[in-house]
Each structure stands twice: as structure tokens, then as C-alpha cells.
Scaffold this active site. Structure first.
Site, mmCIF file in Angstrom:
data_model
loop_
_atom_site.group_PDB
_atom_site.id
_atom_site.type_symbol
_atom_site.label_atom_id
_atom_site.label_comp_id
_atom_site.label_asym_id
_atom_site.label_seq_id
_atom_site.Cartn_x
_atom_site.Cartn_y
_atom_site.Cartn_z
ATOM 1 N N LYS A 113 1.043 12.023 -0.012
ATOM 2 C CA LYS A 113 -0.150 12.524 -0.697
ATOM 3 C C LYS A 113 -0.120 14.026 -0.932
ATOM 4 O O LYS A 113 -0.771 14.525 -1.831
ATOM 5 C CB LYS A 113 -1.417 12.180 0.112
ATOM 6 N N LYS A 195 2.939 -0.769 -4.508
ATOM 7 C CA LYS A 195 1.850 -1.503 -3.884
ATOM 8 C C LYS A 195 0.701 -1.623 -4.893
ATOM 9 O O LYS A 195 0.490 -0.734 -5.709
ATOM 10 C CB LYS A 195 1.430 -0.666 -2.660
ATOM 11 N N LYS A 198 -5.715 0.011 -7.903
ATOM 12 C CA LYS A 198 -6.451 0.166 -9.153
ATOM 13 C C LYS A 198 -5.946 1.350 -9.951
ATOM 14 O O LYS A 198 -5.785 1.267 -11.160
ATOM 15 C CB LYS A 198 -7.924 0.408 -8.831
#
Ligand code: TRP
Length: 337
Positions: A113, A195, A198
Site C-alpha cells: 500500500k 484478488k 471492487k
């Protein structure tokens, strides 16, 4: 059976998708029959990345509706919104004092991240401590998690051990939470790679109408070596076939396997059957979601009751924590000095 308490959380990303269902919700629904379960919409986790405050409430509500639609039953488990129980942040601070920075920096998700970030918010580093607090606040013994959260759960165990050693005389005030792994392994998205999520657009909404399900599934990547329809397929290499396992019962599944190998059916047929299977399995969920959406006050009541129950448990844990850490007895310091 040993006294068990299950805790798990899911980020408020709006309506749940196929990956949320296969990787977590399906298992949560089964677990509520077997143990005391607490499930949370973890909005404090969601604010560690950029987001729109105006949209967060809707995302929280939609995820709660998805919990109920998937089959979580307020009479069989407790569900609540994380920020309704302020003790999550209080315990996070406390656990901050025993969590090793070195291990936080080694977390894969943290490294992913923050890659290329100019300025890293401390919240991203401390994210696993909040997760540990979620679990330990209820002294949960079992945590259903996907593979991607195993590392965070291991850190929770480390934090529990350290706190117990330092403040509890080694007595396990906090049980070390055990992972409960589902059978989903690593479910790949419709792109056959990452993975499901959305934001990647490689999944299907759990509450989507059949036509919308088909529009998504038709884009799914199949066996890359099957270029022409006449090429024999390899179900074991095909992500669409992998998904069929969850939605297509035997003997239909064996038939698809056979006919894919002999090029009897093409990928489009196979995807169409998958889309139908998904839409069929999710039909009762769409129905339940519509019922709850028509009665939002009922959803609020369920989450309100859940938060009240969790606050009571949380206060009790924090009382124990404060006592053991010398944070309560200052009122008893006698006159003089
Ligand atoms: N970090 C988890 C995820 O992104 C969500 C989560 C937060 C969680 N707190 C938790 C999962 C506690 C299990 C237990 O998927």
C-alpha cells in the site's frame, strides 16, 4: 467444546461482492451456528486510505445490508459498526505500546500500500494494531480470515503475547486468537490474476441482477491456451471452472469438466452457465437485501443493538486492561507522599 468466541471484520466497501462472499461471508454464516460470533463493519480501517467522507455512511450501510442479505442472523450473531464502539481506538493506543515497529514494517500489505508513497500516514503502519484491538477487545479465540490477513493475525497473536507477558504475569488475559481458514484459498478475480476487489473491477456484486452478473462474467478470463473453440480446454487451469466449483453441483460439474476437455462446450457456454449459477445462488440474497432496504430502521436497530452489546463487552475488557496497567488506582493514592 472449548469456550469459543469468533470475531471478524470487513471493510465498508459498499455492497459485498463475490470475493467477500466466497472468502468470508459464506463462512461467517456457517460459523454463527457453531459459536458465539461478532462481526463488524470496520470503518476505522477504511479511513487509512483516501476516501470520500460524504460516501462513507452509505458504504457502511450497504455492507451491513450485505451481511444480512448473505444470511447473518441478528438472533444468532452480533453485528455492529466499529466506530460505534470507541474502545476500539482506546485499546489500539494501549497495544501501540507493545507492538514492535519492525514487524509492522515487514507486513506485506503495508509494503504494497505504501509503495511509491511520498508521505506515509502512520495509520497505514498501525493498521494491524487496530485489527489486533478489534479481536482482543472481545477476547476472541477464533478469527475467520483470508490468506491475505494471516500475517496481520499473526501480529495480533504476538501483541497478545507481549501484553500478557508485560501486564498479566503471563496469565492469558488475552487469548491468542487462532485463524479459521475457509476452503476458498486464494480466489482470483475475473481477470484471472489479482484478488477480487471492487476497485479492480474484477468481480461481481453479490446483489447484482442476473443480467448484470452475466455482463461481468462474460468478461472473465478463461484458460489462456484455449484460443479457438475447437481447442481442448484444461479445467484445472481455468479460473471460470474454479468458480464453477462453488456454484455448480454434481453431476453437472463433472459434465462441464468433460465437455470442456473434449471441446464439446465453448468458454462462452461455460461462462453463461456460471453466470446463471451465481445469479441463482444469490437470488435469496437479493430478496433479503430488498426487504432490509425497505426497512432501513430495522437495519439501524440491529446495528444499534449490536453496538450496545459490544460496548458492554468492550468496557469490561478495558476495565481489566486499565487495572493491570495501573491506569485506574490513582484515586487511591493516599495523602502525604
Ligand atoms: N483487515 C481486514 C481486511 O482488510 C478486516 C479486519 C479488520 C479484520 N479487523 C479485523 C478481520 C479483525 C478479522 C479480524 O480484510
Amino acid at each position: 467444546m472449548q469456550q469459543r468466541r469468533v470475531f471478524s471484520g470487513m471493510q465498508p466497501t459498499g455492497e459485498a461482492h463475490l470475493g467477500n462472499y466466497l472468502g468470508a461471508l459464506r463462512q461467517w454464516v456457517a460459523l454463527q451456528e457453531q459459536a458465539e460470533c461478532i462481526f463488524s463493519v470496520v470503518d476505522y480501517h477504511a479511513i487509512t486510505v483516501e476516501y470520500d467522507p460524504a460516501e462513507l455512511p452509505r458504504r457502511v450501510f450497504d455492507m451491513a445490508v450485505s451481511f444480512l442479505a448473505a444470511g447473518l442472523d441478528p438472533d444468532r450473531c452480533t453485528m455492529f459498526v466499529q466506530s460505534d464502539v470507541p474502545e476500539h481506538t482506546e485499546l489500539t493506543w494501549v497495544l501501540n505500546t507493545v507492538a514492535p515497529v519492525g514487524e509492522l514494517e515487514r507486513m506485506t500489505q503495508y509494503k504494497d500500500k505504501t509503495e511509491g508513497m511520498e508521505s506515509i500516514p502512520a495509520g497505514l503502519l498501525n493498521y494491524p494494531i487496530l485489527m489486533a484491538a478489534d479481536i482482543l477487545l472481545y477476547r476472541a479465540t477464533h478469527v475467520p480470515v483470508g490468506e491475505d490477513q494471516l500475517q496481520h493475525l499473526e501480529l495480533s497473536r504476538e501483541v497478545a503475547r507481549r501484553w500478557n507477558r508485560q501486564y498479566s504475569g503471563g496469565e492469558p488475559f488475552f487469548p491468542e486468537p487462532q485463524p479459521v481458514m475457509g476452503d476458498a484459498g486464494r480466489i482470483r478475480g475475473l481477470d484471472g490474476q489479482a484478488k477480487m476487489s471492487k476497485s479492480r473491477g474484477n468481480t461481481v456484486g453479490m446483489l447484482d441482477e442476473p443480467e448484470a452478473v452475466w455482463q461481468r462474467v462474460r468478461t472473465a478470463v478463461t484458460d489462456p491456451q484455449r484460443v479457438r473453440r475447437s481447442d481442448p480446454g484444461r479445467p484445472e487451469e481455468c479460473n471460470v471452472f474454479a468458480l464453477h466449483r462453488y456454484f455448480t453441483p454434481e453431476p453437472e460439474l463433472a459434465r462441464i469438466d468433460r465437455e470442456c476437455r473434449s471441446a464439446g462446450i465453448g468458454c462462452v457456454d461455460c461462462k453463461r452457465m456460471l453466470a446463471e449459477g451465481i445469479a441463482r445462488e444469490f437470488a435469496p440474497m437479493r430478496e433479503r437485501a430488498a426487504e432490509y432496504r425497505a426497512r432501513p430502521e430495522r437495519v439501524r436497530e440491529i446495528l444499534g443493538d449490536g453496538a450496545a452489546r459490544c460496548r458492554a463487552l468492550a468496557r469490561e475488557t478495558m476495565q481489566g486492561v486499565r487495572e493491570r496497567m495501573g491506569l485506574t488506582a490513582w484515586t487511591e493514592v493516599p495523602a502525604g507522599g
